[in-house]
Write a protein that holds these residues in place. Structure first.
Motif, PDB file in Angstrom:
ATOM      1  N   ILE A 167      36.802 -29.471 -20.276  1.00 46.82           N
ATOM      2  CA  ILE A 167      36.032 -28.131 -20.143  1.00 46.82           C
ATOM      3  C   ILE A 167      34.341 -28.425 -20.798  1.00 46.82           C
ATOM      4  CG2 ILE A 167      35.437 -26.998 -22.736  1.00 46.82           C
ATOM      5  CD1 ILE A 167      38.177 -26.750 -22.401  1.00 46.82           C
ATOM      6  N   ILE A 168      34.368 -29.979 -20.833  1.00 45.89           N
ATOM      7  CA  ILE A 168      33.492 -31.367 -21.708  1.00 45.89           C
ATOM      8  C   ILE A 168      32.404 -30.871 -19.813  1.00 45.89           C
ATOM      9  CG2 ILE A 168      31.774 -33.498 -21.878  1.00 45.89           C
ATOM     10  CD1 ILE A 168      34.556 -33.294 -24.066  1.00 45.89           C
ATOM     11  N   ASN A 169      33.343 -31.164 -19.099  1.00 45.48           N
ATOM     12  CA  ASN A 169      31.425 -31.056 -17.799  1.00 45.48           C
ATOM     13  C   ASN A 169      31.234 -30.270 -16.859  1.00 45.48           C
ATOM     14  OD1 ASN A 169      32.769 -33.749 -15.562  1.00 45.48           O
ATOM     15  ND2 ASN A 169      34.200 -33.991 -17.056  1.00 45.48           N
ATOM     16  N   ILE A 170      32.108 -28.774 -17.747  1.00 43.85           N
ATOM     17  CA  ILE A 170      32.144 -27.711 -16.871  1.00 43.85           C
ATOM     18  C   ILE A 170      30.792 -27.053 -18.441  1.00 43.85           C
ATOM     19  CG2 ILE A 170      32.842 -25.003 -16.993  1.00 43.85           C
ATOM     20  CD1 ILE A 170      34.899 -26.095 -16.256  1.00 43.85           C
ATOM     21  N   LEU A 171      30.353 -27.416 -19.334  1.00 46.15           N
ATOM     22  CA  LEU A 171      29.198 -26.712 -20.021  1.00 46.15           C
ATOM     23  C   LEU A 171      28.457 -28.058 -19.919  1.00 46.15           C
ATOM     24  CD1 LEU A 171      31.282 -26.935 -23.291  1.00 46.15           C
ATOM     25  CD2 LEU A 171      30.451 -24.575 -22.130  1.00 46.15           C
ATOM     26  N   PHE A 172      28.234 -29.543 -19.535  1.00 47.42           N
ATOM     27  CA  PHE A 172      27.153 -30.138 -19.541  1.00 47.42           C
ATOM     28  C   PHE A 172      26.600 -29.743 -17.869  1.00 47.42           C
ATOM     29  CE2 PHE A 172      28.221 -32.295 -23.328  1.00 47.42           C
ATOM     30  CZ  PHE A 172      27.269 -32.836 -23.973  1.00 47.42           C
ATOM     31  N   SER A 173      27.254 -29.648 -16.935  1.00 47.53           N
ATOM     32  CA  SER A 173      26.716 -29.188 -15.509  1.00 47.53           C
ATOM     33  C   SER A 173      25.890 -27.257 -16.369  1.00 47.53           C
ATOM     34  CB  SER A 173      27.695 -29.049 -15.193  1.00 47.53           C
ATOM     35  OG  SER A 173      28.746 -29.932 -14.763  1.00 47.53           O
ATOM     36  N   LEU A 174      26.380 -26.568 -16.534  1.00 52.66           N
ATOM     37  CA  LEU A 174      25.495 -25.521 -16.414  1.00 52.66           C
ATOM     38  C   LEU A 174      24.517 -25.966 -17.834  1.00 52.66           C
ATOM     39  CD1 LEU A 174      28.783 -23.020 -17.400  1.00 52.66           C
ATOM     40  CD2 LEU A 174      27.720 -23.792 -15.267  1.00 52.66           C
ATOM     41  N   THR A 175      24.816 -26.752 -18.434  1.00 55.49           N
ATOM     42  CA  THR A 175      23.822 -26.778 -19.523  1.00 55.49           C
ATOM     43  C   THR A 175      22.629 -27.767 -18.600  1.00 55.49           C
ATOM     44  OG1 THR A 175      24.940 -26.936 -21.081  1.00 55.49           O
ATOM     45  CG2 THR A 175      22.546 -28.634 -21.376  1.00 55.49           C
ATOM     46  N   GLY A 176      22.920 -28.565 -17.573  1.00 58.03           N
ATOM     47  CA  GLY A 176      22.324 -28.988 -17.148  1.00 58.03           C
ATOM     48  C   GLY A 176      21.428 -28.226 -15.327  1.00 58.03           C
ATOM     49  N   ILE A 177      22.085 -27.722 -15.177  1.00 58.56           N
ATOM     50  CA  ILE A 177      21.888 -26.226 -14.178  1.00 58.56           C
ATOM     51  C   ILE A 177      20.518 -25.153 -15.127  1.00 58.56           C
ATOM     52  CG2 ILE A 177      22.373 -24.270 -12.514  1.00 58.56           C
ATOM     53  CD1 ILE A 177      24.561 -26.140 -12.208  1.00 58.56           C
ATOM     54  N   GLY A 178      20.979 -25.206 -15.890  1.00 59.24           N
ATOM     55  CA  GLY A 178      20.299 -24.045 -16.745  1.00 59.24           C
ATOM     56  C   GLY A 178      18.915 -24.579 -16.956  1.00 59.24           C
ATOM     57  N   LEU A 179      19.081 -25.504 -18.008  1.00 60.37           N
ATOM     58  CA  LEU A 179      17.333 -26.321 -18.125  1.00 60.37           C
ATOM     59  C   LEU A 179      16.680 -26.711 -16.982  1.00 60.37           C
ATOM     60  CD1 LEU A 179      18.962 -28.948 -21.052  1.00 60.37           C
ATOM     61  CD2 LEU A 179      17.533 -27.055 -21.363  1.00 60.37           C
ATOM     62  N   SER A 180      17.338 -27.440 -16.629  1.00 57.16           N
ATOM     63  CA  SER A 180      16.547 -27.613 -14.886  1.00 57.16           C
ATOM     64  C   SER A 180      15.940 -26.707 -14.284  1.00 57.16           C
ATOM     65  CB  SER A 180      17.057 -28.799 -14.037  1.00 57.16           C
ATOM     66  OG  SER A 180      17.852 -27.540 -13.909  1.00 57.16           O
ATOM     67  N   LEU A 181      15.752 -25.165 -14.056  1.00 61.04           N
ATOM     68  CA  LEU A 181      15.394 -24.533 -14.246  1.00 61.04           C
ATOM     69  C   LEU A 181      14.863 -23.967 -14.108  1.00 61.04           C
ATOM     70  CD1 LEU A 181      18.894 -22.780 -12.261  1.00 61.04           C
ATOM     71  CD2 LEU A 181      17.109 -23.632 -10.856  1.00 61.04           C
ATOM     72  N   ARG A 182      15.303 -23.643 -16.068  1.00 62.42           N
ATOM     73  CA  ARG A 182      14.164 -23.466 -16.997  1.00 62.42           C
ATOM     74  C   ARG A 182      12.620 -24.525 -16.269  1.00 62.42           C
ATOM     75  NH1 ARG A 182      16.711 -22.101 -22.831  1.00 62.42           N
ATOM     76  NH2 ARG A 182      18.115 -20.782 -22.401  1.00 62.42           N
TER      77      ARG A 182
END
Length: 345
Positions: free
Chosen positions: A117-132
């Motif tokens: 779960i932690i890997n999934i959450l941090f992966s999505l967070t990393g993608i979201g922040l980089s695209l912003r």
């Protein structure tokens, strides 16, 4: 068919998880029950977890399906640079997640699911922040670090008495903190207490301007104490500007030049006024009043509303009259802009 397989897989995973949890509880607490009763409890507990995971699978399938549709729609409109940024964010997110998961994964039973779960959450967070941040320039970070937006502005006595600083600040052309050195305030007080009526009026005007500047909520006006003695006021201003690493605001031409030679950034209000004056072009006609003689024989002098001096060739004979003139040339000097003209009639 695929949805059914996923649901069955989740159900089996739930049954195994329930069985493992109950078995761990029995072993940890050394619980002794009859075999038949123990089998019934294990079956019921496993079925309960099986049902929970089955319903979870239904929700997860719906969520994942919607997520995949969004991803497909996003991929069609995403650019190559955005894909690279997303990949970089994914890598960073996974690195951070794995560092956090090192102690968590060692926990029995729940360690691995939590790590996933932690890997999934941090992966999505990393993608979201980089695209912003896709519209920001990486090199602007270094430019911003070099330029300080809150450089203090040190104001001298002549600027305060002049009064235009108030309008310039109100118009938003000067930002940051306005610093009034203590010796400038003292000089204003001495001028306001002068026996000469003109000097006294100038000093009181300066104090009124300073009071209005302090009431302006868009700027912070600070009285700064400086312990300088046995030196001239201009030298104290330059020392104060160097100490605060600020810009010196003045209308004094000589002070501006000396301060610039010492590496102090200067904001000369007269230069700003000259820069925003409308430019008179050669051949342009205008009506002006000849108010005095010029330096050369036969010349007349007039002034525009902004103070620009117009030298009129042969204008002496029109002294006191308003006449149309045609601009012949424009000369930019250190004191301002000078316009040369001749009568249009």
């Amino acid at each position: 068919m695929l949805n059914r397989i996923i649901k069955i897989s989740f159900s089996i995973l739930g049954a195994v998880t329930g069985f493992t949890i109950l078995r761990t509880i029995f072993i940890s607490n050394d619980i002794n029950l009859s075999e038949n009763f123990k089998v019934i409890i294990f079956v019921l507990f496993s079925l309960a977890f099986c049902a929970v995971f089955y319903f979870m699978a239904t929700k997860i399938i719906g969520f994942v399906g919607g997520f995949i549709d969004k991803v497909e729609n996003g991929i069609q409109s995403i650019t190559l640079s955005e894909m690279l940024l997303g990949a970089l964010g994914l890598i960073v997110g996974l690195i951070v997640a794995n560092l956090i998961s090192i102690p968590i994964i060692k926990i029995q039973i729940i360690g691995v699911p939590f790590a996933v779960i932690i890997n999934i959450l941090f992966s999505l967070t990393g993608i979201g922040l980089s695209l912003r941040k896709r519209n920001e320039n990486f090199f602007d970070l270094f430019k911003e670090s070099k330029a300080s937006p809150n450089i203090p502005k040190i104001i001298d006595t002549s600027t305060i008495i002049d009064g235009r600083i108030l309008d310039i600040c109100s118009a938003g052309f000067i930002d940051g903190e306005l610093i009034v050195p203590s010796f400038v305030l003292e000089e204003l007080r001495h001028i306001a207490d002068s026996e000469d009526s003109l000097r006294r009026a100038r000093g009181r005007r300066g104090l009124d301007i300073l009071n209005l500047l302090q009431k302006d909520s868009s700027h912070t006006v600070k009285i700064e104490e400086f312990d300088y003695s046995n030196i001239e006021a201009d030298e104290m201003l330059m020392k104060a500007s160097l100490k605060l690493k600020g810009k010196l605001v003045t209308i004094d031409y000589n002070l501006s030049k000396v301060a610039a030679l010492k590496g102090i950034k200067v904001l000369n209000i007269n230069e700003l006024a000259n820069a925003v004056k409308p430019i008179a072009l050669p051949g342009e006609e205008m009506s002006v009043q000849v108010v005095k003689d010029g330096k050369e024989a036969g010349q007349g002098v007039a002034f525009l509303e902004d103070g620009t001096m117009i030298v009129i060739e042969g204008g002496k004979k029109f002294l006191g009259e308003t006449i149309p003139v045609m601009v012949t040339s424009v000369l930019q000097t250190s004191a301002g802009r000078m316009v040369f003209a001749k009568p249009a009639r």
